[in-house]
Design a protein around this motif. Structure first.
Motif, PDB file in Angstrom:
ATOM      1  N   ALA A 184     -14.302  -7.225  22.029  1.00 13.45           N
ATOM      2  CA  ALA A 184     -14.371  -8.404  22.760  1.00 13.45           C
ATOM      3  C   ALA A 184     -14.624  -9.838  22.266  1.00 13.45           C
ATOM      4  CB  ALA A 184     -14.829  -8.016  23.978  1.00 13.45           C
ATOM      5  N   GLN A 185     -15.514  -9.712  21.163  1.00 13.75           N
ATOM      6  CA  GLN A 185     -16.190 -10.833  20.508  1.00 13.75           C
ATOM      7  C   GLN A 185     -15.483 -11.000  19.162  1.00 13.75           C
ATOM      8  OE1 GLN A 185     -18.119 -12.780  22.147  1.00 13.75           O
ATOM      9  NE2 GLN A 185     -17.743 -11.296  23.905  1.00 13.75           N
ATOM     10  N   GLY A 186     -14.332 -10.484  18.793  1.00 12.40           N
ATOM     11  CA  GLY A 186     -13.758 -10.506  17.840  1.00 12.40           C
ATOM     12  C   GLY A 186     -13.992  -9.202  16.814  1.00 12.40           C
ATOM     13  N   GLY A 187     -13.270  -9.225  15.743  1.00 11.41           N
ATOM     14  CA  GLY A 187     -13.561  -8.229  14.726  1.00 11.41           C
ATOM     15  C   GLY A 187     -12.799  -7.922  13.399  1.00 11.41           C
ATOM     16  N   THR A 188     -12.848  -7.127  12.662  1.00 12.97           N
ATOM     17  CA  THR A 188     -12.099  -6.722  11.357  1.00 12.97           C
ATOM     18  C   THR A 188     -11.408  -5.441  11.431  1.00 12.97           C
ATOM     19  OG1 THR A 188     -13.522  -8.502  10.381  1.00 12.97           O
ATOM     20  CG2 THR A 188     -12.027  -6.908   9.004  1.00 12.97           C
ATOM     21  N   ILE A 189     -10.235  -5.378  11.343  1.00 10.77           N
ATOM     22  CA  ILE A 189      -9.592  -4.214  11.086  1.00 10.77           C
ATOM     23  C   ILE A 189      -8.766  -4.117   9.600  1.00 10.77           C
ATOM     24  CG2 ILE A 189      -7.724  -2.307  11.597  1.00 10.77           C
ATOM     25  CD1 ILE A 189      -7.857  -3.675  14.455  1.00 10.77           C
ATOM     26  N   LEU A 190      -9.206  -3.128   8.645  1.00  5.54           N
ATOM     27  CA  LEU A 190      -8.768  -3.026   7.320  1.00  5.54           C
ATOM     28  C   LEU A 190      -8.132  -1.679   7.220  1.00  5.54           C
ATOM     29  CD1 LEU A 190     -12.151  -3.982   5.696  1.00  5.54           C
ATOM     30  CD2 LEU A 190     -10.068  -5.504   5.979  1.00  5.54           C
ATOM     31  N   THR A 191      -7.139  -1.642   6.389  1.00  2.00           N
ATOM     32  CA  THR A 191      -6.314  -0.562   5.990  1.00  2.00           C
ATOM     33  C   THR A 191      -6.274  -0.639   4.360  1.00  2.00           C
ATOM     34  OG1 THR A 191      -4.720   0.916   6.490  1.00  2.00           O
ATOM     35  CG2 THR A 191      -4.050  -1.371   6.271  1.00  2.00           C
ATOM     36  N   MET A 192      -5.640   0.553   4.050  1.00  4.10           N
ATOM     37  CA  MET A 192      -5.591   0.627   2.351  1.00  4.10           C
ATOM     38  C   MET A 192      -4.286   0.871   2.259  1.00  4.10           C
ATOM     39  SD  MET A 192      -8.651   0.435   1.283  1.00  4.10           S
ATOM     40  CE  MET A 192     -10.026  -0.051   2.364  1.00  4.10           C
ATOM     41  N   THR A 193      -3.551   0.010   1.063  1.00  2.00           N
ATOM     42  CA  THR A 193      -2.268   0.124   1.037  1.00  2.00           C
ATOM     43  C   THR A 193      -2.160   0.252  -0.725  1.00  2.00           C
ATOM     44  OG1 THR A 193       0.100  -0.905   0.870  1.00  2.00           O
ATOM     45  CG2 THR A 193      -1.826  -2.159   0.665  1.00  2.00           C
ATOM     46  N   TYR A 194      -0.919  -0.065  -1.324  1.00  2.00           N
ATOM     47  CA  TYR A 194      -0.851   0.192  -2.850  1.00  2.00           C
ATOM     48  C   TYR A 194       0.345  -0.669  -3.049  1.00  2.00           C
ATOM     49  CZ  TYR A 194      -0.056   2.397  -7.430  1.00  2.00           C
ATOM     50  OH  TYR A 194       0.171   2.555  -8.741  1.00  2.00           O
ATOM     51  N   TYR A 195       0.492  -1.165  -4.442  1.00  2.00           N
ATOM     52  CA  TYR A 195       1.396  -1.944  -5.028  1.00  2.00           C
ATOM     53  C   TYR A 195       2.635  -1.139  -4.864  1.00  2.00           C
ATOM     54  CZ  TYR A 195       3.801  -4.869  -8.414  1.00  2.00           C
ATOM     55  OH  TYR A 195       4.651  -5.733  -9.070  1.00  2.00           O
ATOM     56  N   GLY A 196       2.657   0.105  -4.780  1.00  2.38           N
ATOM     57  CA  GLY A 196       3.869   1.055  -4.459  1.00  2.38           C
ATOM     58  C   GLY A 196       4.553   0.552  -3.365  1.00  2.38           C
ATOM     59  N   GLY A 197       3.910  -0.002  -2.341  1.00  2.24           N
ATOM     60  CA  GLY A 197       4.692  -0.679  -1.114  1.00  2.24           C
ATOM     61  C   GLY A 197       5.435  -1.847  -1.374  1.00  2.24           C
ATOM     62  N   GLU A 198       5.312  -2.616  -2.587  1.00  2.00           N
ATOM     63  CA  GLU A 198       6.044  -3.860  -2.767  1.00  2.00           C
ATOM     64  C   GLU A 198       6.961  -3.591  -3.886  1.00  2.00           C
ATOM     65  OE1 GLU A 198       4.537  -8.091  -4.712  1.00  2.00           O
ATOM     66  OE2 GLU A 198       3.218  -7.109  -3.234  1.00  2.00           O
ATOM     67  N   LYS A 199       6.661  -2.801  -4.840  1.00  2.00           N
ATOM     68  CA  LYS A 199       7.608  -2.657  -6.129  1.00  2.00           C
ATOM     69  C   LYS A 199       7.592  -1.039  -6.176  1.00  2.00           C
ATOM     70  CE  LYS A 199       8.037  -6.690  -7.409  1.00  2.00           C
ATOM     71  NZ  LYS A 199       9.365  -7.647  -7.152  1.00  2.00           N
ATOM     72  N   VAL A 200       8.838  -0.549  -6.674  1.00  2.00           N
ATOM     73  CA  VAL A 200       9.024   0.664  -7.007  1.00  2.00           C
ATOM     74  C   VAL A 200       8.050   1.317  -8.089  1.00  2.00           C
ATOM     75  CG1 VAL A 200      10.696   2.614  -7.482  1.00  2.00           C
ATOM     76  CG2 VAL A 200      11.358   0.757  -5.971  1.00  2.00           C
ATOM     77  N   VAL A 201       7.132   2.233  -7.964  1.00  2.00           N
ATOM     78  CA  VAL A 201       6.262   2.543  -8.929  1.00  2.00           C
ATOM     79  C   VAL A 201       6.895   4.040  -8.951  1.00  2.00           C
ATOM     80  CG1 VAL A 201       3.922   3.394  -9.470  1.00  2.00           C
ATOM     81  CG2 VAL A 201       4.308   1.151  -8.413  1.00  2.00           C
ATOM     82  N   ASP A 202       6.912   4.429 -10.179  1.00  2.00           N
ATOM     83  CA  ASP A 202       7.343   5.923 -10.542  1.00  2.00           C
ATOM     84  C   ASP A 202       6.323   6.861  -9.983  1.00  2.00           C
ATOM     85  OD1 ASP A 202       9.443   4.934 -12.246  1.00  2.00           O
ATOM     86  OD2 ASP A 202       8.699   5.117 -14.074  1.00  2.00           O
ATOM     87  N   HIS A 203       7.144   7.667  -9.717  1.00  3.86           N
ATOM     88  CA  HIS A 203       6.386   9.148  -9.034  1.00  3.86           C
ATOM     89  C   HIS A 203       5.796   8.897  -7.513  1.00  3.86           C
ATOM     90  CE1 HIS A 203       7.582  10.748 -12.876  1.00  3.86           C
ATOM     91  NE2 HIS A 203       6.598   9.959 -13.420  1.00  3.86           N
ATOM     92  N   TYR A 204       5.710   7.811  -7.095  1.00  5.15           N
ATOM     93  CA  TYR A 204       5.191   7.398  -5.903  1.00  5.15           C
ATOM     94  C   TYR A 204       5.893   7.523  -4.721  1.00  5.15           C
ATOM     95  CZ  TYR A 204       1.772   5.145  -2.991  1.00  5.15           C
ATOM     96  OH  TYR A 204       0.556   4.689  -1.950  1.00  5.15           O
ATOM     97  N   ASN A 205       7.355   7.769  -5.132  1.00  6.33           N
ATOM     98  CA  ASN A 205       8.336   8.189  -4.222  1.00  6.33           C
ATOM     99  C   ASN A 205       8.221   7.714  -2.783  1.00  6.33           C
ATOM    100  OD1 ASN A 205       9.232   9.490  -6.657  1.00  6.33           O
ATOM    101  ND2 ASN A 205       7.966  11.212  -5.938  1.00  6.33           N
ATOM    102  N   ILE A 206       8.405   8.579  -1.838  1.00  3.64           N
ATOM    103  CA  ILE A 206       8.254   8.173  -0.263  1.00  3.64           C
ATOM    104  C   ILE A 206       7.224   7.360   0.278  1.00  3.64           C
ATOM    105  CG2 ILE A 206       7.391  10.189   0.474  1.00  3.64           C
ATOM    106  CD1 ILE A 206      10.365   8.116   1.927  1.00  3.64           C
ATOM    107  N   MET A 207       6.165   7.476  -0.616  1.00  4.06           N
ATOM    108  CA  MET A 207       4.802   6.806  -0.169  1.00  4.06           C
ATOM    109  C   MET A 207       5.003   5.370  -0.189  1.00  4.06           C
ATOM    110  SD  MET A 207       3.024   8.850   1.499  1.00  4.06           S
ATOM    111  CE  MET A 207       1.706   7.350   1.734  1.00  4.06           C
ATOM    112  N   GLY A 208       6.058   4.993  -1.198  1.00  8.00           N
ATOM    113  CA  GLY A 208       6.270   3.590  -1.305  1.00  8.00           C
ATOM    114  C   GLY A 208       6.817   2.947   0.042  1.00  8.00           C
ATOM    115  N   PRO A 209       7.942   3.439   0.481  1.00  5.33           N
ATOM    116  CA  PRO A 209       8.428   2.894   1.920  1.00  5.33           C
ATOM    117  C   PRO A 209       7.244   3.178   2.995  1.00  5.33           C
ATOM    118  CG  PRO A 209      10.281   4.115   0.522  1.00  5.33           C
ATOM    119  CD  PRO A 209       8.882   4.432  -0.159  1.00  5.33           C
TER     120      PRO A 209
END
Length: 254
Positions: A135-160
């Motif tokens: 109610a007084q504001g806050g921060t939400i953080l999650t963890m991603t990876y560069y494979g979500g921006e570019k195709v990284v070999d073997h990261y496969n479906i986790m990229g999309p």
């Protein structure tokens, strides 16, 4: 300095002492926050409990996001204990091995749905539960990876999947911004965690990251934790909707 003094942090996704979420919990504790942690199931609890002890966690609760009611029970416990929440860390992702190790073209409908639900929609559900506690504001953080921006070999479906997660971060940042709730994603370089080891040819990915990063070194969970503290602190009150890379500059290489 203790930039998170008197703040309440809920960290979801600690698998063991070497996980990214553990690095965040440790950094939050050192920065003065009170900590609540979750563990995925009874099998995982013995690996998470020592982390909880080391950071003086006030709550250690079960949370399998695929089990109805467990997420609501966690937020109810936080509400009962503190009545508010300042920081939420979402550090979970899952894909069935058969779909993770295959081509995106061959990903099953069930595997895709499970990966998206566990890795992405769980953040949406957590944000909805966290909103009234911030109610007084806050921060939400999650963890991603560069494979979500570019195709990284073997990261496969986790990229999309990570691409979808980053899209959700931007939408949540806009929708929750009027309530002074900031939403950001941290994008670490490859780390030797249990989750990372499930990716095929992961050692090759680690070696390539070390070779190509400008400093020719890998990041650590402590590096990620330090950035998480920065993003959760009042000094970052104008940072929202961002993907913050913690990869030693690896992402700038062509």
């Amino acid at each position: 300095m203790r930039p998170l003094e008197n703040k309440i942090a809920l960290v979801i996704g600690v698998a063991n002492a070497d996980s990214i979420a553990a690095g965040c919990a440790k950094a939050f504790h050192l920065a003065g926050a009170e900590i609540a942690l979750t563990y995925a199931n009874a099998k995982a609890k013995p690996y998470v409990a020592p982390v909880a002890t080391s950071v003086g966690a006030s709550l250690l609760l079960p949370l399998d996001v695929e089990v109805d009611g467990e997420m609501e029970a966690v937020f109810a416990a936080v509400t009962k204990r503190w009545g508010r929440l300042d920081i939420l860390v979402h550090s979970i992702a899952f894909c069935p091995a058969g779909d993770l190790h295959g081509r995106v073209t061959d990903c099953s409908r069930q595997g895709f749905a499970q990966a998206m639900d566990t890795s992405v929609h769980s953040l949406v559900r957590m944000a909805k539960l966290a909103e009234p506690l911030m109610a007084q504001g806050g921060t939400i953080l999650t963890m991603t990876y560069y494979g979500g921006e570019k195709v990284v070999d073997h990261y496969n479906i986790m990229g999309p999947v990570k691409a979808a997660l980053e899209g959700v971060v931007r939408s949540l940042a806009v929708e929750l911004g009027p309530r002074h709730i900031r939403v950001n994603a941290i994008s670490p370089g490859p780390l030797k965690t249990r989750a990372g080891s499930g990716i095929a040819h992961f050692d090759e990915l680690i070696d390539a990251a070390r070779l190509r990063a400008p400093a020719h070194s890998l990041v650590t969970i402590d590096d990620v934790g330090a950035v998480a503290v920065m993003l959760a602190s009042d000094g970052a009150r104008s940072v929202s909707g961002d993907i913050v890379f913690v990869d030693g500059g690896l992402h700038v290489r062509a």
